[in-house]
Motif scaffolding. Sequence first.
Motif, mmCIF file in Angstrom:
data_model
loop_
_atom_site.group_PDB
_atom_site.id
_atom_site.type_symbol
_atom_site.label_atom_id
_atom_site.label_comp_id
_atom_site.label_asym_id
_atom_site.label_seq_id
_atom_site.Cartn_x
_atom_site.Cartn_y
_atom_site.Cartn_z
ATOM 1 N N GLN A 26 1.300 -1.445 -0.004
ATOM 2 C CA GLN A 26 -0.339 0.157 0.183
ATOM 3 C C GLN A 26 1.075 0.928 -0.407
ATOM 4 O OE1 GLN A 26 -3.183 0.200 -0.550
ATOM 5 N NE2 GLN A 26 -2.979 -2.121 -0.517
ATOM 6 N N ALA A 27 2.169 1.530 1.157
ATOM 7 C CA ALA A 27 2.726 1.841 0.992
ATOM 8 C C ALA A 27 3.607 2.951 -0.163
ATOM 9 C CB ALA A 27 3.621 2.258 2.221
ATOM 10 N N ASN A 28 3.984 1.348 -1.437
ATOM 11 C CA ASN A 28 4.330 1.688 -2.643
ATOM 12 C C ASN A 28 3.976 2.083 -3.044
ATOM 13 O OD1 ASN A 28 7.161 0.765 -1.673
ATOM 14 N ND2 ASN A 28 6.847 -1.369 -2.152
ATOM 15 N N MET A 29 2.288 1.990 -3.503
ATOM 16 C CA MET A 29 1.232 2.628 -4.377
ATOM 17 C C MET A 29 1.416 3.999 -4.409
ATOM 18 S SD MET A 29 -1.612 -0.316 -4.777
ATOM 19 C CE MET A 29 -2.728 0.264 -5.497
ATOM 20 N N ARG A 30 1.404 3.942 -2.479
ATOM 21 C CA ARG A 30 1.266 5.873 -2.550
ATOM 22 C C ARG A 30 2.569 6.095 -3.095
ATOM 23 N NH1 ARG A 30 -1.593 3.997 2.072
ATOM 24 N NH2 ARG A 30 0.465 4.104 3.081
ATOM 25 N N PHE A 31 3.710 5.638 -3.014
ATOM 26 C CA PHE A 31 4.673 6.256 -3.437
ATOM 27 C C PHE A 31 5.175 6.521 -4.731
ATOM 28 C CE2 PHE A 31 6.513 4.618 1.118
ATOM 29 C CZ PHE A 31 6.136 5.676 1.880
ATOM 30 N N ASP A 32 4.654 5.776 -4.784
ATOM 31 C CA ASP A 32 4.296 5.420 -6.548
ATOM 32 C C ASP A 32 3.610 6.707 -6.845
ATOM 33 O OD1 ASP A 32 5.615 3.124 -7.365
ATOM 34 O OD2 ASP A 32 4.426 1.994 -7.435
ATOM 35 N N GLU A 33 2.553 6.699 -7.040
ATOM 36 C CA GLU A 33 1.017 7.999 -7.080
ATOM 37 C C GLU A 33 2.486 9.389 -6.437
ATOM 38 O OE1 GLU A 33 -1.509 7.395 -4.980
ATOM 39 O OE2 GLU A 33 -2.533 5.924 -6.254
ATOM 40 N N ARG A 34 2.913 9.034 -5.637
ATOM 41 C CA ARG A 34 3.910 10.840 -5.451
ATOM 42 C C ARG A 34 4.484 10.951 -6.203
ATOM 43 N NH1 ARG A 34 4.915 11.746 0.794
ATOM 44 N NH2 ARG A 34 5.273 12.811 0.450
ATOM 45 N N LEU A 35 5.425 9.563 -6.632
ATOM 46 C CA LEU A 35 6.500 10.193 -7.522
ATOM 47 C C LEU A 35 6.070 10.675 -8.973
ATOM 48 C CD1 LEU A 35 10.140 9.237 -7.780
ATOM 49 C CD2 LEU A 35 8.814 6.757 -8.545
ATOM 50 N N VAL A 36 4.920 10.392 -9.101
ATOM 51 C CA VAL A 36 4.943 10.265 -10.488
ATOM 52 C C VAL A 36 4.143 11.708 -11.195
ATOM 53 C CG1 VAL A 36 3.151 10.388 -12.618
ATOM 54 C CG2 VAL A 36 3.902 8.076 -11.435
ATOM 55 N N GLU A 37 3.782 11.915 -9.473
ATOM 56 C CA GLU A 37 3.427 13.875 -9.440
ATOM 57 C C GLU A 37 4.692 14.495 -9.491
ATOM 58 O OE1 GLU A 37 0.685 17.394 -8.714
ATOM 59 O OE2 GLU A 37 0.317 14.900 -9.712
ATOM 60 N N ARG A 38 5.718 13.774 -8.986
ATOM 61 C CA ARG A 38 6.829 14.557 -8.504
ATOM 62 C C ARG A 38 7.293 14.951 -9.788
ATOM 63 N NH1 ARG A 38 8.847 14.353 -2.723
ATOM 64 N NH2 ARG A 38 10.930 15.026 -4.389
ATOM 65 N N THR A 97 19.693 3.669 7.154
ATOM 66 C CA THR A 97 19.320 4.562 5.817
ATOM 67 C C THR A 97 17.938 3.451 5.738
ATOM 68 O OG1 THR A 97 21.394 4.519 4.804
ATOM 69 C CG2 THR A 97 19.189 5.232 3.743
ATOM 70 N N LEU A 98 16.946 5.526 5.573
ATOM 71 C CA LEU A 98 16.210 5.401 5.456
ATOM 72 C C LEU A 98 14.958 5.487 4.275
ATOM 73 C CD1 LEU A 98 14.657 7.549 8.586
ATOM 74 C CD2 LEU A 98 15.326 5.380 9.158
ATOM 75 N N ARG A 99 13.941 4.867 4.213
ATOM 76 C CA ARG A 99 13.401 4.489 2.629
ATOM 77 C C ARG A 99 13.205 6.124 2.417
ATOM 78 N NH1 ARG A 99 11.836 -0.357 1.789
ATOM 79 N NH2 ARG A 99 11.222 -1.701 3.228
ATOM 80 N N PRO A 100 13.375 6.389 1.792
ATOM 81 C CA PRO A 100 12.496 8.178 1.266
ATOM 82 C C PRO A 100 11.781 8.232 1.889
ATOM 83 C CG PRO A 100 13.937 7.319 -0.849
ATOM 84 C CD PRO A 100 13.296 5.899 0.512
ATOM 85 N N ALA A 101 10.212 7.825 1.706
ATOM 86 C CA ALA A 101 9.007 8.809 1.854
ATOM 87 C C ALA A 101 8.751 8.120 3.180
ATOM 88 C CB ALA A 101 8.265 7.702 1.297
ATOM 89 N N ILE A 102 9.788 7.375 4.124
ATOM 90 C CA ILE A 102 9.996 7.198 5.748
ATOM 91 C C ILE A 102 10.145 9.011 6.180
ATOM 92 C CG2 ILE A 102 9.869 5.445 7.736
ATOM 93 C CD1 ILE A 102 7.696 5.240 6.239
ATOM 94 N N TYR A 103 11.697 8.268 5.509
ATOM 95 C CA TYR A 103 12.274 9.880 6.227
ATOM 96 C C TYR A 103 11.705 11.014 6.228
ATOM 97 C CZ TYR A 103 16.488 13.626 5.549
ATOM 98 O OH TYR A 103 17.265 14.471 5.792
ATOM 99 N N GLU A 104 10.899 11.603 4.898
ATOM 100 C CA GLU A 104 10.382 12.947 4.266
ATOM 101 C C GLU A 104 9.393 12.626 6.418
ATOM 102 O OE1 GLU A 104 7.237 14.580 1.644
ATOM 103 O OE2 GLU A 104 8.817 13.041 0.470
ATOM 104 N N GLU A 105 8.784 11.662 5.723
ATOM 105 C CA GLU A 105 7.048 11.885 7.130
ATOM 106 C C GLU A 105 7.519 11.837 8.069
ATOM 107 O OE1 GLU A 105 4.146 12.425 6.185
ATOM 108 O OE2 GLU A 105 3.964 11.301 3.853
#
Length: 1012
Positions: free
Chosen positions: A780-792, A892-900
């Motif tokens: 689920q997180a990857n799906m949200r991250f993919d969406e955010r990646l496309v948007e970014r 090292t953290l996952r990028p999205a986790i780092y940001e959140e």
Amino acid sequence: MKTSSSGPSRRTALHVLRCLLLFALILLLHGVARAVDGTRPMAQYLLQQWGAEQGLAVGHVNAIAQTPVGYLWIGTDRGLMRFNGLRFVPKQPPSPEYSPIERVISLAVDVDGALWIRAENARLLRYFDGRFTLGFPVNQGETSLTAIAPGHRGGLLATGLKIGGMQVTTGGVTRLRPSVGSLLISVAQTTDDTVWLGTREIGLFRWKDGTLQPAVTGVPDRKINCLLPTPDGHLWIGTDNGLGLWNGQTVVTVPFPAEFDHLQILAMVQDRDHNLWLGTSKGLLRYNTAGMAWLQRNARERDQAVTALMEDREGDLWFGNGGSLERLRDSPLITYGDAEQPSGEQFGPTYVDAHGRVWLAPITGGLFWMRDDAIHAVTADGLNQDIVYSIDGSGDNLWLGRQQGGLTRLHSSGDTFTAQTWTHADGLAEDSVFSVRASRDGSVWAGTLTRGASHLVNGKIEARTDGNVLSSETISAIEEDRSGAMWFASPAGVNVLRGTSWRSLGVKDGLPSQQVFSLLADSAGAMWVGTSDGLAYVDKGHVHSFSGSPLGKEPVLGMGVDQRGLLWIATALHIFSAPRAALLAGNLNPETIRSYSVQDGLRSTEGVRRFRSVVNDGLGRVWISTGRGLSVTSSGVGEHLLPAIPHVEEIISDGVAVNLMGDVRVSPNTQRIVFQFSGLDLRAPERVRFRYRLDGFDKAWSEVVESLEAVYTNLPPGRYRFRVVAANSEGRWNAQEGMLSFRVEPMLWQRWEFQLLCLCTLTLISIWIYRRRMQFLITQANMRFDERLVERTRIARELHDTLLQGFISASLHLHVTAEALPSESPVQRSLQRVLLIMERVIEEARQAVKGLRTFDGSSTPRLEQIFRELVLEVDEAEATGYVVVVEGEYRTLRPAIYEEVSRIGREAVINAWRHADAEHVTVRLEYMSGRLGLEVTDDGTGMDVATVSHGREGHWGLLGMRERAERMGARLQIISRLGQGTRIVLNVPAGIAYPDEPWGGRTKEADRFRLW
């Protein structure tokens, strides 16, 4: 007034003499009787009988024994029976290990308490601790045993057809000597270790120190039926022709009277008082220093052979007679009267004078006295034609209250009596005198039935009381207390004359009833009062009753105190005894109130309504008139009864008996468990009381119960121990407990193995569910991250293609313009400054676009660095209380986790400064193996519960933090109270936070985190 004199007379009514001729020859019993009293006439023993109707399956009783645990064992023609005083239980060895016992010939109990059984169709068996074992090895070559007896030092003595005499122990068989040439039918061992062998044809032999010698001289007969060693080393010898005795030197024949001559003796036992009891072919015989006496039987049982004898631990005598088991025992009460008459014989008042004469007045009329085997009737002054209501005495004078003849004094001179009578003509209130009391001052009070009381002083009726003073003109009892006051009992209460003053006592003063039947002055100063509704006593002017006990329910007709301090009470239905001291002290224990029955020597339990129907004698005994005879307490009998021995006999599980051998187990899913127990007191088994407890279930002992079983339902699986204690008829509790440990088996689902398997299965399922949940969250997180990646990426492309390209174009035009201007132009400096700013902005824009499209953890600052640089956004004064703490090794953290995480932490710190006015803020970052932790703590103003739960209107910081945590699959806690600061805790599972965590897997979706 009239006088007359008369000597002893034997003329009286036939039915009265028939009753009195049954009195005992010996009435005075001294000391504590430890066994069946040898001085009693045989007819005075209590005889009880058990047969087929009571559950004893017999063809013939051949042997009787008692083991130390208290059970009685009976060997019969139909097998072995065990008796606990209430029921007979057949006992057989387990099949098919042993052949069943069909006929028991002999029983013996050795010094270890083991029971040895000689059966006709089975080998010698030994029973101990609930188990049967073979007592005689098969390989010894003996086919049949002929006699057994306990050894003096242990084990068993036995005789056989082939081996002859032998000694049997658990260790084996020791042969004494080859056969003596005749069938051995009896064996015994005296205290000097001599073994005695009795034969069927050639007499008696003795074996000692390896030598076998015949003992011919003095033996009454050559057939030796039974042998009985004595504690002093002697030996009784029972033969077909009388009794012999080895006195340590030689065998002598015991001389018998002619009626006992040539008597076949089949069994013998010597009780603890040295009475020798003989079971003969013609019945039971007692032999002691007083001579011999038969047990008289009815015509049907006369001359029946007694083949088995035994004295039990209480001193009672058991014997087998024909097809029944019988017992002779002493009783706490001896009753006199004609037992053959269906209606019995009723006596009224009784008195024992200073010369030891027992005075009796039957209900049917007449007056008698008895002493030293002789019974006399008194005919002076027409006493044989009148009914005597009351008897009292002082010195040589006997005072009689008569139904028709008034008040009579008998003056004794030896055994000669002079009579003097006072009637109505002499001033007596009336001629029917129901109660008489001779006071200590020499005067006599006479209570009548309808005219009150008269007072005889110095031979004259001095005064007459009437209803103006007494509550009633019917005087049922008169008593004098220790202070000299006279007490008068009537149907309207009690009147007390103290000096010249009168006092009345009734229900208003605490008496159970106005109707008073009896009085008894206590040596302690109290006055016992028997009413129609129970017992009471008056002490120091206060009335105490026993309404809550058995003594407070029935009319009390008479009372007396024996030498042991027991108060004996005759009521309309029962005979009771209770400790007088305990009653006076108010420590009444219902268990110590004993009720007596026919099994205690009574023929009736109903008292007689006569004044002084219960009296004391000079020996401390109590005489009680009952509905069927006159009873007297027996000195010492029952004073120290042995305590009852408790036993757990059986466990019934849902109606099925449980095997009690070995490790006792109750089947699983049992609904109802019944424990059957007994208290071995063969003398009074029906009076045994119990307490029980089930360890592992009960927290305390049960109440005292009479039943012989305890029921438990739905016991959970586990180990338990059932315990029971017993009290005998005197209320004496045995310190020994009967106990049985057992286990209730669990069902399959209740076994620990099954529960462990279920636990392991549940653990594996939980782990699987956790991993599936983690994989789902990551997906689920990857799906949200993919969406955010496309948007970014789209935003980066738009910024690059529009805003950035526009800035670059504008910058080029400015460069052209700046170059076209002369260097001296004042605008040149301004344009150069604008160009520098635009270059810096373009470079930053490029970096921002680059950051939107890619993420390189190595080139980004760590979380703790980001949190430390937050101080640049506040004043120096606010930054003084700010601390960042890092625990654990950096990961090292996952990028999205780092940001959140960085945004949640930034929001928490900024809120503490801007809204909570905190002076101290601490950020704790934890790199743990199982999680990533972030904790922000401040000492600011805090928040109320509503704000913590729902946030503040118009502010979205708390809501945003919760949404970010939920989006990550992390757990966020906000803990705050007004005035106590705020604590925000964020925990991110390791599988989500760290890209190299094995729980997260190396899926394609997980790798997408690295794009940031």
